[in-house]
Each structure stands twice: as structure tokens, then as C-alpha cells.
Design a protein around this motif. Structure first.
Motif, PDB file in Angstrom:
ATOM      1  N   VAL A   1      -9.664 -16.216  10.812  1.00  0.00           N
ATOM      2  CA  VAL A   1      -8.976 -17.456  10.459  1.00  0.00           C
ATOM      3  C   VAL A   1      -9.360 -17.859   9.039  1.00  0.00           C
ATOM      4  O   VAL A   1     -10.338 -17.354   8.484  1.00  0.00           O
ATOM      5  CB  VAL A   1      -9.315 -18.593  11.446  1.00  0.00           C
ATOM      6  CG1 VAL A   1      -8.921 -18.202  12.869  1.00  0.00           C
ATOM      7  CG2 VAL A   1     -10.798 -18.959  11.386  1.00  0.00           C
ATOM      8  N   ARG A   2      -8.559 -18.751   8.462  1.00  0.00           N
ATOM      9  CA  ARG A   2      -8.778 -19.201   7.091  1.00  0.00           C
ATOM     10  C   ARG A   2      -8.890 -18.018   6.134  1.00  0.00           C
ATOM     11  O   ARG A   2      -9.681 -18.042   5.179  1.00  0.00           O
ATOM     12  CB  ARG A   2     -10.014 -20.096   6.995  1.00  0.00           C
ATOM     13  CG  ARG A   2      -9.870 -21.442   7.714  1.00  0.00           C
ATOM     14  CD  ARG A   2     -11.181 -22.199   7.788  1.00  0.00           C
ATOM     15  NE  ARG A   2     -11.767 -22.423   6.469  1.00  0.00           N
ATOM     16  CZ  ARG A   2     -13.017 -22.829   6.271  1.00  0.00           C
ATOM     17  NH1 ARG A   2     -13.814 -23.054   7.321  1.00  0.00           N
ATOM     18  NH2 ARG A   2     -13.490 -23.016   5.053  1.00  0.00           N
ATOM     19  N   ALA A   3      -8.093 -16.979   6.403  1.00  0.00           N
ATOM     20  CA  ALA A   3      -8.095 -15.823   5.509  1.00  0.00           C
ATOM     21  C   ALA A   3      -7.636 -16.264   4.125  1.00  0.00           C
ATOM     22  O   ALA A   3      -6.627 -16.954   3.979  1.00  0.00           O
ATOM     23  CB  ALA A   3      -7.179 -14.728   6.050  1.00  0.00           C
ATOM     24  N   ALA A   4      -8.387 -15.873   3.110  1.00  0.00           N
ATOM     25  CA  ALA A   4      -8.101 -16.327   1.754  1.00  0.00           C
ATOM     26  C   ALA A   4      -8.317 -15.197   0.767  1.00  0.00           C
ATOM     27  O   ALA A   4      -9.079 -14.260   1.023  1.00  0.00           O
ATOM     28  CB  ALA A   4      -8.992 -17.524   1.393  1.00  0.00           C
ATOM     29  N   ALA A   5      -7.627 -15.311  -0.366  1.00  0.00           N
ATOM     30  CA  ALA A   5      -7.775 -14.342  -1.447  1.00  0.00           C
ATOM     31  C   ALA A   5      -8.016 -15.090  -2.745  1.00  0.00           C
ATOM     32  O   ALA A   5      -7.283 -16.022  -3.081  1.00  0.00           O
ATOM     33  CB  ALA A   5      -6.529 -13.471  -1.561  1.00  0.00           C
ATOM     34  N   GLU A   6      -9.052 -14.690  -3.473  1.00  0.00           N
ATOM     35  CA  GLU A   6      -9.401 -15.294  -4.759  1.00  0.00           C
ATOM     36  C   GLU A   6      -9.274 -14.227  -5.845  1.00  0.00           C
ATOM     37  O   GLU A   6     -10.202 -13.454  -6.092  1.00  0.00           O
ATOM     38  CB  GLU A   6     -10.836 -15.836  -4.711  1.00  0.00           C
ATOM     39  CG  GLU A   6     -11.304 -16.476  -6.001  1.00  0.00           C
ATOM     40  CD  GLU A   6     -12.775 -16.864  -5.963  1.00  0.00           C
ATOM     41  OE1 GLU A   6     -13.329 -17.148  -7.052  1.00  0.00           O
ATOM     42  OE2 GLU A   6     -13.378 -16.876  -4.868  1.00  0.00           O
ATOM     43  N   PRO A   7      -8.086 -14.156  -6.488  1.00  0.00           N
ATOM     44  CA  PRO A   7      -7.874 -13.096  -7.472  1.00  0.00           C
ATOM     45  C   PRO A   7      -8.535 -13.399  -8.811  1.00  0.00           C
ATOM     46  O   PRO A   7      -8.657 -14.553  -9.229  1.00  0.00           O
ATOM     47  CB  PRO A   7      -6.346 -13.052  -7.622  1.00  0.00           C
ATOM     48  CG  PRO A   7      -5.893 -14.430  -7.267  1.00  0.00           C
ATOM     49  CD  PRO A   7      -6.884 -14.968  -6.266  1.00  0.00           C
TER      50      PRO A   7
ATOM     51  N   THR B   1     -10.192  -8.860  -6.513  1.00  0.00           N
ATOM     52  CA  THR B   1      -9.972 -10.023  -5.653  1.00  0.00           C
ATOM     53  C   THR B   1     -11.097 -10.133  -4.631  1.00  0.00           C
ATOM     54  O   THR B   1     -11.533  -9.122  -4.060  1.00  0.00           O
ATOM     55  CB  THR B   1      -8.629  -9.917  -4.908  1.00  0.00           C
ATOM     56  OG1 THR B   1      -7.568  -9.842  -5.860  1.00  0.00           O
ATOM     57  CG2 THR B   1      -8.394 -11.122  -4.006  1.00  0.00           C
ATOM     58  N   ILE B   2     -11.570 -11.352  -4.423  1.00  0.00           N
ATOM     59  CA  ILE B   2     -12.516 -11.635  -3.346  1.00  0.00           C
ATOM     60  C   ILE B   2     -11.717 -12.150  -2.155  1.00  0.00           C
ATOM     61  O   ILE B   2     -11.008 -13.154  -2.251  1.00  0.00           O
ATOM     62  CB  ILE B   2     -13.562 -12.676  -3.775  1.00  0.00           C
ATOM     63  CG1 ILE B   2     -14.418 -12.128  -4.930  1.00  0.00           C
ATOM     64  CG2 ILE B   2     -14.459 -13.062  -2.581  1.00  0.00           C
ATOM     65  CD1 ILE B   2     -15.395 -13.148  -5.503  1.00  0.00           C
ATOM     66  N   HIS B   3     -11.809 -11.445  -1.043  1.00  0.00           N
ATOM     67  CA  HIS B   3     -11.124 -11.803   0.193  1.00  0.00           C
ATOM     68  C   HIS B   3     -12.150 -12.371   1.185  1.00  0.00           C
ATOM     69  O   HIS B   3     -13.308 -11.941   1.201  1.00  0.00           O
ATOM     70  CB  HIS B   3     -10.451 -10.578   0.821  1.00  0.00           C
ATOM     71  CG  HIS B   3      -9.385  -9.979  -0.041  1.00  0.00           C
ATOM     72  ND1 HIS B   3      -8.078 -10.409  -0.010  1.00  0.00           N
ATOM     73  CD2 HIS B   3      -9.444  -8.990  -0.968  1.00  0.00           C
ATOM     74  CE1 HIS B   3      -7.367  -9.701  -0.875  1.00  0.00           C
ATOM     75  NE2 HIS B   3      -8.177  -8.831  -1.474  1.00  0.00           N
ATOM     76  N   SER B   4     -11.719 -13.304   1.996  1.00  0.00           N
ATOM     77  CA  SER B   4     -12.648 -13.908   2.968  1.00  0.00           C
ATOM     78  C   SER B   4     -11.913 -14.331   4.218  1.00  0.00           C
ATOM     79  O   SER B   4     -10.689 -14.492   4.239  1.00  0.00           O
ATOM     80  CB  SER B   4     -13.361 -15.107   2.348  1.00  0.00           C
ATOM     81  OG  SER B   4     -12.421 -16.094   1.946  1.00  0.00           O
ATOM     82  N   GLY B   5     -12.675 -14.501   5.293  1.00  0.00           N
ATOM     83  CA  GLY B   5     -12.147 -14.989   6.553  1.00  0.00           C
ATOM     84  C   GLY B   5     -13.302 -15.329   7.487  1.00  0.00           C
ATOM     85  O   GLY B   5     -14.445 -14.932   7.238  1.00  0.00           O
ATOM     86  N   TRP B   6     -12.970 -16.054   8.539  1.00  0.00           N
ATOM     87  CA  TRP B   6     -13.997 -16.509   9.494  1.00  0.00           C
ATOM     88  C   TRP B   6     -13.621 -16.081  10.906  1.00  0.00           C
ATOM     89  O   TRP B   6     -12.452 -16.016  11.272  1.00  0.00           O
ATOM     90  CB  TRP B   6     -14.118 -18.033   9.444  1.00  0.00           C
ATOM     91  CG  TRP B   6     -14.639 -18.544   8.138  1.00  0.00           C
ATOM     92  CD1 TRP B   6     -13.945 -18.665   6.962  1.00  0.00           C
ATOM     93  CD2 TRP B   6     -15.970 -18.979   7.863  1.00  0.00           C
ATOM     94  NE1 TRP B   6     -14.762 -19.137   5.968  1.00  0.00           N
ATOM     95  CE2 TRP B   6     -15.999 -19.358   6.483  1.00  0.00           C
ATOM     96  CE3 TRP B   6     -17.135 -19.097   8.624  1.00  0.00           C
ATOM     97  CZ2 TRP B   6     -17.158 -19.836   5.878  1.00  0.00           C
ATOM     98  CZ3 TRP B   6     -18.286 -19.586   8.000  1.00  0.00           C
ATOM     99  CH2 TRP B   6     -18.291 -19.943   6.652  1.00  0.00           C
TER     100      TRP B   6
ATOM    101  N   VAL C   1      -6.188  -9.105   6.760  1.00  0.00           N
ATOM    102  CA  VAL C   1      -7.419  -9.751   7.235  1.00  0.00           C
ATOM    103  C   VAL C   1      -7.090 -10.728   8.358  1.00  0.00           C
ATOM    104  O   VAL C   1      -7.770 -10.765   9.392  1.00  0.00           O
ATOM    105  CB  VAL C   1      -8.135 -10.463   6.064  1.00  0.00           C
ATOM    106  CG1 VAL C   1      -9.306 -11.295   6.567  1.00  0.00           C
ATOM    107  CG2 VAL C   1      -8.615  -9.441   5.033  1.00  0.00           C
ATOM    108  N   ALA C   2      -6.038 -11.514   8.191  1.00  0.00           N
ATOM    109  CA  ALA C   2      -5.626 -12.459   9.230  1.00  0.00           C
ATOM    110  C   ALA C   2      -5.185 -11.728  10.498  1.00  0.00           C
ATOM    111  O   ALA C   2      -5.514 -12.143  11.618  1.00  0.00           O
ATOM    112  CB  ALA C   2      -4.503 -13.347   8.709  1.00  0.00           C
TER     113      ALA C   2
END
Length: 243
Positions: A223-229, A236-241, A217-218
Motif C-alpha cells: 500500500v502507499r506505493a510511491a515513486a520518487e524520480p 527512482t526510489i520506489h517504496s511501499g508498506w 509494487v502495488a
């Protein structure tokens, strides 16, 4: 892309994977949500609620729900007043979603057949991009992530929820044994389609672990790529901006 890619545990050409994935979802479209209940014990509904709470759709926002198929995520976000474009490469899945929307009296959703790797939408079109239990079926995942980045506005957000393998040793072993043995059998009984559900299990096993996908994702520019397992990374919920 390489000359061959994984379709479950089998190596095939990229074009063949795209064709076969389409056949899988055409086959299971009518029973897809019932099978999700059976495979997850109904937990997928809680995961989807949690996912939408993370997205925080706002009234008037334009959101692209990719691989949106039967509408589960889109319906949740539309109830919060967002303008949802539901897209899927599979017209049969979209047809199920449109029928479900009519049954619920939901209007204002837009339904579009789209390939996640080659979206036809303009640059900077959407405030948010969501994809739930769909990205592992994409043939060229990095291309799909780049397209997600392209169609988002500056300040737009990317949210993805996907299965992978759990890192909880005992749970991981039990789940893998259950999934490998029982899910194809359930598919045979409920949907008369053992092989499609065998592929779905294999595709989960082969999807990158949360940290590896977070890096993808990054690499796509978020940016601020994150993973919430959850459950040790089984989901997992993945996110980014996009900035």
C-alpha cells in the motif's frame, strides 16, 4: 512467466537469463564499485545516501538488503544500529562485500546467498526490505516483489532504487548515447569486460518507467506505493508498506 525473457536486448529462456546474469556479476564483482563511480561520476554515492535517509533504519531493526552484493547500502544502514542481512544470488559479489566489511571492522552483518524470487526466510521476518540497482536483473520481477511482501512484518516497509530511462528529452538523448557508447568501452578498459557492461546498459533501457514499476509494487500487495524520480526518472526510489 513467458517462454522467453529479455537479457538486455536479447531474448533467452528464464533459466538462461539467470545463468547469464550470474556470470555478469561474477565477472565484474571485484571492480563493481569502481565502475559505479566511473559510470555515475560518483553520484551513486549521493543517491545511496538519499536512499538510506528515506529508509530511516532504526537501531535494533531487522532489515533484509537484497542484491546487497558489495555492501554499500548495508554498511550505511548498519552504522545506524540496524541488524542487516545482506543477501545476493551471486556468491562472488557477497565475498567482496564480506571482505570490505572486514577491512572496515564492521561486524554483526549476516551474509546469505539467496534468490530474490524464492527466499528461504520465514514469513514476517523483517522490518524493512531494501534492494538497490538489483531488481532489474531479476528474471521474474513480480515473483521477487511478492517474496519481498511475504518476508516483511505487518507495518514493514519496502524500498527499492533502480535505473530506468529519463523523461528529460535533451538529457535522455545525451545520456543514452553516452551510456551506449562509453560504458561498454570503460568496462573493456577497466574491467576487461565489454559485454557485461553492454548488458547493464541494455537492462537499464528496458526497465519499466517509474509509474509502471510503481504499479507493479502495488500489485504485489504493497500500500502507499510511491515513486520518487531523480534526473527525470533515470534513477527512482520506489517504496511501499505492508499492512
Amino acid at each position: 512467466m513467458t517462454d522467453q525473457v529479455n537479457f538486455g536486448d536479447e531474448l533467452v529462456s528464464p533459466a538462461e537469463k539467470t545463468r547469464r546474469v550470474g556470470a555478469v556479476f561474477s565477472s565484474v564483482a571485484r571492480r563493481y564499485d569502481m565502475m559505479n563511480d566511473l559510470m555515475s561520476g560518483g553520484m551513486h554515492r549521493l543517491w545511496k545516501d538519499r536512499f538510506v535517509n528515506r529508509v530511516k533504519p532504526l537501531a535494533g531493526e531487522d532489515i533484509l538488503d537484497m542484491a546487497g552484493g558489495t555492501g554499500d547500502i548495508a554498511f550505511r544502514m548498519a552504522k545506524r544500529g540496524a541488524n542487516i542481512t545482506v543477501s545476493d544470488i551471486n556468491a562472488d559479489m557477497l565475498a567482496v562485500g564480506e571482505e570490505r566489511a572486514r577491512q572496515r571492522g564492521l561486524t554483526g552483518l549476516t551474509w546469505k546467498v539467496q534468490n530474490a524470487e524464492k527466499l528461504t526466510f520465514a514469513d514476517g521476518r523483517f522490518d524493512a526490505y531494501t534492494i538497490v540497482f538489483g531488481i532489474r536483473n531479476v528474471t521474474d520481477i513480480p515473483a521477487a516483489l511478492r517474496e519481498a511482501h511475504r518476508v516483511l512484518k505487518r507495518g514493514g516497509r519496502f524500498y527499492c532504487m533502480e535505473f530506468s530511462s529519463s523523461d528529460w528529452p535533451g538529457f535522455a538523448t545525451l545520456y543514452d548515447a553516452w551510456a551506449s557508447n562509453m560504458i561498454p568501452r570503460i568496462g573493456k578498459v577497466v574491467a576487461d569486460d565489454e559485454e557485461s557492461y553492454r548488458y547493464l546498459v541494455e537492462s537499464i533501457r528496458r526497465f519499466p518507467r517509474p509509474e509502471a514499476f510503481r504499479k507493479m509494487v502495488a500489485d504485489a500487495g504493497f500500500v502507499r506505493a510511491a515513486a520518487e524520480p531523480m534526473l527525470g526518472g533515470l534513477v527512482t526510489i520506489h517504496s511501499g508498506w505492508k499492512i
